[in-house]
Design a protein around this motif. Structure first.
Motif, PDB file in Angstrom:
ATOM      1  N   LEU A  29     -16.371  52.712  16.634  1.00 39.26           N
ATOM      2  CA  LEU A  29     -15.161  53.479  16.934  1.00 39.26           C
ATOM      3  C   LEU A  29     -14.372  53.791  15.667  1.00 39.26           C
ATOM      4  O   LEU A  29     -13.671  54.783  15.595  1.00 39.26           O
ATOM      5  CB  LEU A  29     -14.266  52.694  17.894  1.00 39.26           C
ATOM      6  N   LEU A  30     -14.466  52.919  14.675  1.00 42.87           N
ATOM      7  CA  LEU A  30     -13.689  53.086  13.450  1.00 42.87           C
ATOM      8  C   LEU A  30     -14.459  53.860  12.391  1.00 42.87           C
ATOM      9  O   LEU A  30     -13.904  54.680  11.690  1.00 42.87           O
ATOM     10  CB  LEU A  30     -13.294  51.707  12.896  1.00 42.87           C
ATOM     11  N   PHE A  31     -15.734  53.612  12.303  1.00 43.45           N
ATOM     12  CA  PHE A  31     -16.486  54.207  11.208  1.00 43.45           C
ATOM     13  C   PHE A  31     -17.188  55.480  11.640  1.00 43.45           C
ATOM     14  O   PHE A  31     -16.754  56.157  12.555  1.00 43.45           O
ATOM     15  CB  PHE A  31     -17.438  53.162  10.606  1.00 43.45           C
ATOM     16  N   CYS A  32     -18.266  55.832  11.025  1.00 42.12           N
ATOM     17  CA  CYS A  32     -18.848  57.169  11.135  1.00 42.12           C
ATOM     18  C   CYS A  32     -19.914  57.327  12.209  1.00 42.12           C
ATOM     19  O   CYS A  32     -20.842  58.100  12.032  1.00 42.12           O
ATOM     20  CB  CYS A  32     -19.431  57.564   9.787  1.00 42.12           C
ATOM     21  N   SER A  33     -19.804  56.636  13.298  1.00 40.21           N
ATOM     22  CA  SER A  33     -20.791  56.781  14.354  1.00 40.21           C
ATOM     23  C   SER A  33     -20.095  57.196  15.641  1.00 40.21           C
ATOM     24  O   SER A  33     -19.062  56.660  15.993  1.00 40.21           O
ATOM     25  CB  SER A  33     -21.525  55.452  14.570  1.00 40.21           C
ATOM     26  N   SER A  34     -20.692  58.133  16.335  1.00 44.23           N
ATOM     27  CA  SER A  34     -20.122  58.548  17.620  1.00 44.23           C
ATOM     28  C   SER A  34     -20.844  57.871  18.778  1.00 44.23           C
ATOM     29  O   SER A  34     -20.434  57.988  19.916  1.00 44.23           O
ATOM     30  CB  SER A  34     -20.226  60.067  17.765  1.00 44.23           C
ATOM     31  N   ASP A  35     -21.928  57.162  18.485  1.00 52.06           N
ATOM     32  CA  ASP A  35     -22.704  56.479  19.512  1.00 52.06           C
ATOM     33  C   ASP A  35     -22.039  55.139  19.831  1.00 52.06           C
ATOM     34  O   ASP A  35     -22.143  54.189  19.077  1.00 52.06           O
ATOM     35  CB  ASP A  35     -24.142  56.263  19.025  1.00 52.06           C
ATOM     36  N   LEU A  36     -21.341  55.061  20.971  1.00 50.88           N
ATOM     37  CA  LEU A  36     -20.600  53.854  21.327  1.00 50.88           C
ATOM     38  C   LEU A  36     -21.513  52.718  21.761  1.00 50.88           C
ATOM     39  O   LEU A  36     -21.115  51.570  21.751  1.00 50.88           O
ATOM     40  CB  LEU A  36     -19.592  54.158  22.431  1.00 50.88           C
ATOM     41  N   SER A  37     -22.762  53.017  22.129  1.00 46.32           N
ATOM     42  CA  SER A  37     -23.677  51.964  22.548  1.00 46.32           C
ATOM     43  C   SER A  37     -24.410  51.346  21.362  1.00 46.32           C
ATOM     44  O   SER A  37     -25.143  50.387  21.517  1.00 46.32           O
ATOM     45  CB  SER A  37     -24.697  52.517  23.537  1.00 46.32           C
ATOM     46  N   GLN A  38     -24.218  51.909  20.191  1.00 48.71           N
ATOM     47  CA  GLN A  38     -24.899  51.430  18.994  1.00 48.71           C
ATOM     48  C   GLN A  38     -24.487  49.991  18.689  1.00 48.71           C
ATOM     49  O   GLN A  38     -23.338  49.625  18.802  1.00 48.71           O
ATOM     50  CB  GLN A  38     -24.545  52.332  17.806  1.00 48.71           C
ATOM     51  N   ASN A  39     -25.477  49.186  18.334  1.00 41.94           N
ATOM     52  CA  ASN A  39     -25.168  47.824  17.913  1.00 41.94           C
ATOM     53  C   ASN A  39     -24.424  47.870  16.584  1.00 41.94           C
ATOM     54  O   ASN A  39     -24.685  48.746  15.752  1.00 41.94           O
ATOM     55  CB  ASN A  39     -26.449  47.013  17.753  1.00 41.94           C
ATOM     56  N   PRO A  40     -23.509  46.945  16.373  1.00 44.47           N
ATOM     57  CA  PRO A  40     -22.792  46.924  15.095  1.00 44.47           C
ATOM     58  C   PRO A  40     -23.766  46.739  13.930  1.00 44.47           C
ATOM     59  O   PRO A  40     -24.771  46.054  14.062  1.00 44.47           O
ATOM     60  CB  PRO A  40     -21.864  45.717  15.212  1.00 44.47           C
ATOM     61  N   ASN A  41     -23.466  47.383  12.834  1.00 44.05           N
ATOM     62  CA  ASN A  41     -24.293  47.211  11.655  1.00 44.05           C
ATOM     63  C   ASN A  41     -23.449  46.653  10.515  1.00 44.05           C
ATOM     64  O   ASN A  41     -22.232  46.616  10.592  1.00 44.05           O
ATOM     65  CB  ASN A  41     -24.976  48.525  11.270  1.00 44.05           C
ATOM     66  N   GLN A  42     -24.107  46.221   9.477  1.00 43.50           N
ATOM     67  CA  GLN A  42     -23.455  45.541   8.365  1.00 43.50           C
ATOM     68  C   GLN A  42     -22.632  46.513   7.517  1.00 43.50           C
ATOM     69  O   GLN A  42     -23.128  47.544   7.093  1.00 43.50           O
ATOM     70  CB  GLN A  42     -24.512  44.862   7.489  1.00 43.50           C
ATOM     71  N   LEU A  43     -21.375  46.168   7.301  1.00 46.58           N
ATOM     72  CA  LEU A  43     -20.483  46.909   6.425  1.00 46.58           C
ATOM     73  C   LEU A  43     -20.198  46.007   5.233  1.00 46.58           C
ATOM     74  O   LEU A  43     -19.883  44.829   5.410  1.00 46.58           O
ATOM     75  CB  LEU A  43     -19.178  47.239   7.155  1.00 46.58           C
ATOM     76  N   THR A  44     -20.313  46.535   4.024  1.00 52.93           N
ATOM     77  CA  THR A  44     -20.116  45.731   2.824  1.00 52.93           C
ATOM     78  C   THR A  44     -19.163  46.427   1.875  1.00 52.93           C
ATOM     79  O   THR A  44     -19.305  47.624   1.607  1.00 52.93           O
ATOM     80  CB  THR A  44     -21.464  45.486   2.100  1.00 52.93           C
ATOM     81  N   LEU A  45     -18.186  45.680   1.376  1.00 52.65           N
ATOM     82  CA  LEU A  45     -17.279  46.147   0.332  1.00 52.65           C
ATOM     83  C   LEU A  45     -17.503  45.284  -0.898  1.00 52.65           C
ATOM     84  O   LEU A  45     -17.461  44.050  -0.810  1.00 52.65           O
ATOM     85  CB  LEU A  45     -15.814  46.000   0.758  1.00 52.65           C
ATOM     86  N   THR A  46     -17.776  45.910  -2.027  1.00 49.64           N
ATOM     87  CA  THR A  46     -17.938  45.184  -3.288  1.00 49.64           C
ATOM     88  C   THR A  46     -17.057  45.842  -4.329  1.00 49.64           C
ATOM     89  O   THR A  46     -16.826  47.058  -4.278  1.00 49.64           O
ATOM     90  CB  THR A  46     -19.401  45.210  -3.779  1.00 49.64           C
ATOM     91  N   GLY A  47     -16.565  45.056  -5.250  1.00 46.08           N
ATOM     92  CA  GLY A  47     -15.760  45.641  -6.308  1.00 46.08           C
ATOM     93  C   GLY A  47     -15.034  44.615  -7.139  1.00 46.08           C
ATOM     94  O   GLY A  47     -15.275  43.418  -7.041  1.00 46.08           O
ATOM     95  N   GLU A  48     -14.133  45.128  -7.967  1.00 47.39           N
ATOM     96  CA  GLU A  48     -13.348  44.294  -8.871  1.00 47.39           C
ATOM     97  C   GLU A  48     -11.876  44.427  -8.558  1.00 47.39           C
ATOM     98  O   GLU A  48     -11.407  45.498  -8.172  1.00 47.39           O
ATOM     99  CB  GLU A  48     -13.601  44.704 -10.325  1.00 47.39           C
ATOM    100  N   PHE A  49     -11.176  43.333  -8.754  1.00 52.63           N
ATOM    101  CA  PHE A  49      -9.743  43.278  -8.515  1.00 52.63           C
ATOM    102  C   PHE A  49      -9.039  43.137  -9.861  1.00 52.63           C
ATOM    103  O   PHE A  49      -9.265  42.180 -10.588  1.00 52.63           O
ATOM    104  CB  PHE A  49      -9.422  42.080  -7.619  1.00 52.63           C
ATOM    105  N   LYS A  50      -8.197  44.128 -10.189  1.00 55.02           N
ATOM    106  CA  LYS A  50      -7.441  44.089 -11.448  1.00 55.02           C
ATOM    107  C   LYS A  50      -6.029  44.582 -11.194  1.00 55.02           C
ATOM    108  O   LYS A  50      -5.836  45.679 -10.676  1.00 55.02           O
ATOM    109  CB  LYS A  50      -8.094  44.971 -12.517  1.00 55.02           C
ATOM    110  N   GLU A  51      -5.053  43.775 -11.555  1.00 56.05           N
ATOM    111  CA  GLU A  51      -3.638  44.154 -11.508  1.00 56.05           C
ATOM    112  C   GLU A  51      -3.244  44.760 -10.161  1.00 56.05           C
ATOM    113  O   GLU A  51      -2.745  45.879 -10.090  1.00 56.05           O
ATOM    114  CB  GLU A  51      -3.313  45.107 -12.650  1.00 56.05           C
ATOM    115  N   LYS A  52      -3.486  44.037  -9.084  1.00 50.26           N
ATOM    116  CA  LYS A  52      -3.109  44.437  -7.726  1.00 50.26           C
ATOM    117  C   LYS A  52      -3.833  45.689  -7.230  1.00 50.26           C
ATOM    118  O   LYS A  52      -3.386  46.356  -6.309  1.00 50.26           O
ATOM    119  CB  LYS A  52      -1.593  44.628  -7.592  1.00 50.26           C
ATOM    120  N   ILE A  53      -4.957  46.041  -7.849  1.00 53.34           N
ATOM    121  CA  ILE A  53      -5.769  47.184  -7.421  1.00 53.34           C
ATOM    122  C   ILE A  53      -7.213  46.707  -7.252  1.00 53.34           C
ATOM    123  O   ILE A  53      -7.768  46.056  -8.130  1.00 53.34           O
ATOM    124  CB  ILE A  53      -5.706  48.347  -8.437  1.00 53.34           C
ATOM    125  N   PHE A  54      -7.781  47.017  -6.104  1.00 59.58           N
ATOM    126  CA  PHE A  54      -9.166  46.671  -5.801  1.00 59.58           C
ATOM    127  C   PHE A  54      -9.984  47.955  -5.842  1.00 59.58           C
ATOM    128  O   PHE A  54      -9.762  48.860  -5.051  1.00 59.58           O
ATOM    129  CB  PHE A  54      -9.227  46.009  -4.422  1.00 59.58           C
TER     130      PHE A  54
END
Length: 163
Positions: free
Chosen positions: A108-133
């Protein structure tokens, strides 16, 4: 009365007390010089994508981060939503300046319109510097990872919760 103060007993107890004090001083010196607490990164961050896909162009996403040492618990949510279904629970670690978060994506939140779809893995990677990720977000519904910048939302003193 003279029998209670044996020279050997006094030397033994003096040595034991001195050893404990010396050990305490050594452990304290090590802790002050070598052990450092991780940077505090908790708060609400507004996500801005460099080149968002069409499904994310009209969505304002917020990353709410809670921290316990190096462990991170977060929610990726759509701002100004009417219900709590539009949240993705994330967890991960923060080491040095790098952070990795993962969780099950919500169609419902991401880029799929298929509501019966099983949830898939979402990953966020990055660096945190001076209050900015700054980092990348990857989901199976996306053709490639998307670069993002997350800036902390400032809270005015009037909006801060009181205890």
């Amino acid at each position: 009365m003279h029998n209670h103060f044996n020279l050997k007993s006094l030397a033994f107890y003096g040595t034991m007390i001195g050893s404990v004090l010396l050990l305490f001083k050594g452990v304290t010196a090590y802790g002050e010089s070598q052990l450092k607490a991780p940077v505090t990164i908790g708060g609400d961050y507004s996500l801005k994508f460099d080149t968002p896909p069409n499904c994310l162009k009209d969505k304002d996403l917020t990353l709410k981060i809670e921290q316990s040492g190096i462990y991170i618990f977060a929610h990726l949510a759509q701002e100004k939503t009417e219900h709590n279904l539009d949240k993705i629970a994330l967890h991960g670690k923060f080491k040095g300046q790098e952070m990795i978060l993962s969780g099950n994506s919500n169609p419902l939140l991401f880029c799929s319109s298929d509501l019966s779809q099983n949830p898939n893995q979402l990953t966020l990677t990055g660096e945190f510097k001076e209050k900015i990720f700054m980092g990348k977000i990857q989901d199976q519904t996306l053709s490639k990872s998307i670069n993002f910048t997350a800036k902390i939302n400032s809270v005015s003193p009037a909006e801060k919760p009181t205890h």
